[in-house]
Design an enzyme around this catalytic site. Sequence first.
Site, PDB file in Angstrom:
ATOM      1  N   ASP A  35       5.916  26.344 -19.843  1.00  0.00           N
ATOM      2  CA  ASP A  35       4.604  26.977 -19.658  1.00  0.00           C
ATOM      3  C   ASP A  35       3.919  26.997 -21.014  1.00  0.00           C
ATOM      4  OD1 ASP A  35       2.410  28.758 -18.802  1.00  0.00           O
ATOM      5  OD2 ASP A  35       3.663  29.100 -17.042  1.00  0.00           O
ATOM      6  N   GLU A  94      -4.643  25.320 -10.183  1.00  0.00           N
ATOM      7  CA  GLU A  94      -5.333  24.327  -9.351  1.00  0.00           C
ATOM      8  C   GLU A  94      -6.687  23.960  -9.963  1.00  0.00           C
ATOM      9  OE1 GLU A  94      -3.896  22.791  -7.132  1.00  0.00           O
ATOM     10  OE2 GLU A  94      -5.081  22.384  -5.352  1.00  0.00           O
ATOM     11  N   LYS A  99      -5.153  19.474 -14.665  1.00  0.00           N
ATOM     12  CA  LYS A  99      -4.042  18.650 -14.165  1.00  0.00           C
ATOM     13  C   LYS A  99      -4.132  17.229 -14.732  1.00  0.00           C
ATOM     14  CE  LYS A  99      -3.134  21.211  -9.838  1.00  0.00           C
ATOM     15  NZ  LYS A  99      -1.878  21.918 -10.001  1.00  0.00           N
ATOM     16  N   SER A 121      -2.344  21.909  -4.067  1.00  0.00           N
ATOM     17  CA  SER A 121      -2.523  22.220  -2.648  1.00  0.00           C
ATOM     18  C   SER A 121      -3.742  21.514  -2.084  1.00  0.00           C
ATOM     19  CB  SER A 121      -2.774  23.715  -2.430  1.00  0.00           C
ATOM     20  OG  SER A 121      -1.951  24.492  -3.189  1.00  0.00           O
ATOM     21  N   HIS A 142       4.370  18.796  -2.435  1.00  0.00           N
ATOM     22  CA  HIS A 142       3.755  20.094  -2.157  1.00  0.00           C
ATOM     23  C   HIS A 142       4.756  21.065  -1.543  1.00  0.00           C
ATOM     24  CE1 HIS A 142       0.727  22.590   0.307  1.00  0.00           C
ATOM     25  NE2 HIS A 142       0.706  23.018  -0.935  1.00  0.00           N
ATOM     26  N   ASN A 145       5.080  28.435  -0.510  1.00  0.00           N
ATOM     27  CA  ASN A 145       5.380  29.665  -1.235  1.00  0.00           C
ATOM     28  C   ASN A 145       6.130  30.664  -0.349  1.00  0.00           C
ATOM     29  OD1 ASN A 145       5.311  31.548  -3.254  1.00  0.00           O
ATOM     30  ND2 ASN A 145       3.169  32.091  -2.988  1.00  0.00           N
ATOM     31  N   GLU A 154       5.720  18.742   1.512  1.00  0.00           N
ATOM     32  CA  GLU A 154       4.921  17.568   1.866  1.00  0.00           C
ATOM     33  C   GLU A 154       4.994  16.580   0.698  1.00  0.00           C
ATOM     34  OE1 GLU A 154       1.353  19.025   4.647  1.00  0.00           O
ATOM     35  OE2 GLU A 154       1.362  20.028   2.719  1.00  0.00           O
ATOM     36  N   ASN A 193      -2.226  22.300   5.648  1.00  0.00           N
ATOM     37  CA  ASN A 193      -3.447  23.067   5.417  1.00  0.00           C
ATOM     38  C   ASN A 193      -4.630  22.496   6.182  1.00  0.00           C
ATOM     39  OD1 ASN A 193      -2.264  25.043   3.918  1.00  0.00           O
ATOM     40  ND2 ASN A 193      -2.558  23.983   1.975  1.00  0.00           N
TER      41      ASN A 193
END
Length: 648
Positions: A35, A94, A99, A121, A142, A145, A154, A193
């Site tokens: 991190d 996100e 990214k 996501s 993916h 949670n 996924e 989703n």
Amino acid sequence: MTADIESVAVLGAGSMGHGIAEVAAIAGYDVVMRDIEEEFVEDGYEQIEWSLGKLAEKGQIDEDPDDVLARVSTTVDLADAVDDADLVIEAAPEDLELKRNIFAEVDAASGDETIMATNTSSLRVGDIAEATDQPEYVCGMHFFNPPVKMDLVEVASGEETDPAVVDAAVAFVESLDKTPIRVRKDIPQFVVNNVLTPYMGEAGFMLDEGDVEIQDVDAAMVFQRGYPMGPFELNDFGGLDIFTHSRDQWDLPVPGSIRSRVEAENLGRKTGKGFYDYEDGNGVDYEPTDGEGIDTLRIEARMINEAARLVGDDVADPEDIDIGMRLGGGLPEGTCRTADKLGLDRVLEKLESLHERTGAERYEPDDYLVELVEAGHTGEKAGRGFYDYSDGGPYHFISHELTDEGVLNVVFDREERLNAFSTDMFDEVRRVLESADEDEVACVVFEGAGERAFSAGADITGFTTAEPTDLAGVDETVQAIYEYPRPTIAKIDGFCLGAGLEITLACDLRYATEGSTLGSPEIDLGLIPGGGGTQRLVRLIGEPRTKEMVYRGMQLSAERAEEWGILNRAVEAEEFEGLIDDVVDDLSNGPQTALEVAKNVIQEGQNASLDTGLTLESQGFGLLATTDDMLEGVAAFNQDREPDFGGE
Ligand code: NAD
């Protein structure tokens, strides 16, 4: 572990990152978690430590938690993290730019063949991959949670992803003991989703139109249609801002009833208020009796339209969509399966009428749905819909295999609901018994998928609206097991309750691990066992014990169940497989005709008078005295060798 991947780097130690690092370490991988601040990696590391402790407490990991933790190291240096990694999984916030920067850095700092996966996501894999020189090594992975609990992942391809990279990612996910589904095209939000968003969205549009109540819609979807949460309840749970953001990102319409709440900062549970008021109000407060007259098809039609789009555009197969919706969306069955039961013609009509009335693009029927209906593939009744039912249709809730030795292994495969029996699952068990070639089957072994349950009972979602005739399948299935002409074995590891117990009572032999629990909790639902439980139990353990079990909804330890005569044996987990192998070995090598006659005589005889029973037995004996198997048995005995029965 997989052959190609040994070490894993996880970027981000937040909710998802630390969970992904934990599952990888549990599966035996060396994991570096990165991190941007020391404090954040420390936090993530502590969460892993805490969670491993919990898993160990519940017996859900085999290893000492300290040994698992020893495989996790932390760093704030990106190059350090990815230097030796075979697989990098990015779980940073996100944000596309963020990214892309991370992927460019990873690309530069990692080895040439490192697989780079994003846990995004809602972004497209290709948009992230573009920032690298090796987009063929980038894929979506993916997780849901919390990763430790959620079984689904996924695995998504970007336009340039190398199929071998996708295969390696799928194998990696399987090595974590998770279930991968393949998302073959690069679409934002992948499968789950995309299909789940209209569930919440359409409910919002219905509320916008002003003639429904929140509680009614939620109650209708839960109590009439068996969804685990109502759409408003689910939106409150996930956060209205998350819903809105995922739509806005792609310029998709957001219902006013959702947008206005977000603007007022009523984001759902996390702010204490959303559609329901969790602080000053009663929270989620719908009742089973609410929901009269709600157009549930309108909501489901939109989900089904989405599923049709995914199949038609070759993004995913109906099977994968359905697994995704069950494991990732918590649905009792997959959306394609639901569609086939509802009738695709009805779904199409609903969409067409909504489209005509509102003109809104979201109701425009997908081409693939139209094609199916025009071809007469309107669902299960027509013999074909998303699935082909000409041979009875695919098995969704059981898996089965007939070995060369004639052992038919039937696994109740609904781990996400502790293998609870839905009506489909009862039907599938009956179907597998009916369709197996009896001459090829020497014995049947029933067990539950996973390590927690044989079966936790009948799935009570939908009970409130079920007709008594819907539940008749239960009894037919249990009876089909009882009457199956070959020996049947219940292999019980974990919970074996309600209908699960009734299934085992219909089996010839019952074995369990010592930690298993057997019981009949139906009385706590205001019911009694409905699959022969009262009658088979009373014949097995007598009236006082049966009444105690049923009246008190008792759950017995396996040791007690053995003592009471419900189980043939309860053994320690380490001995369990060996015991089952021995029993199966005896049965599959035994004289098939004699075993069949023995089963028949014992079962028929115990419900008849002693005289009749004895007559049945002597008839059976006489019949067997003329068989080749008997001659072989006697010859083997005389020659002091193992018999080799041919089943004649
Ligand atoms: P989070 O905010 O809990 O954690 C993100 C972490 O990434 C933070 O600790 C942050 O400090 C760290 N970070 C920021 N920049 C970084 C960098 N350059 N390198 C490494 N770490 C960095 O977020 P989250 O909920 O864990 O979500 C992470 C990703 O997973 C997002 O893409 C999200 O869409 C996706 N996702 C989230 C969920 C969910 O339910 N939370 C589910 C599936 C997927």
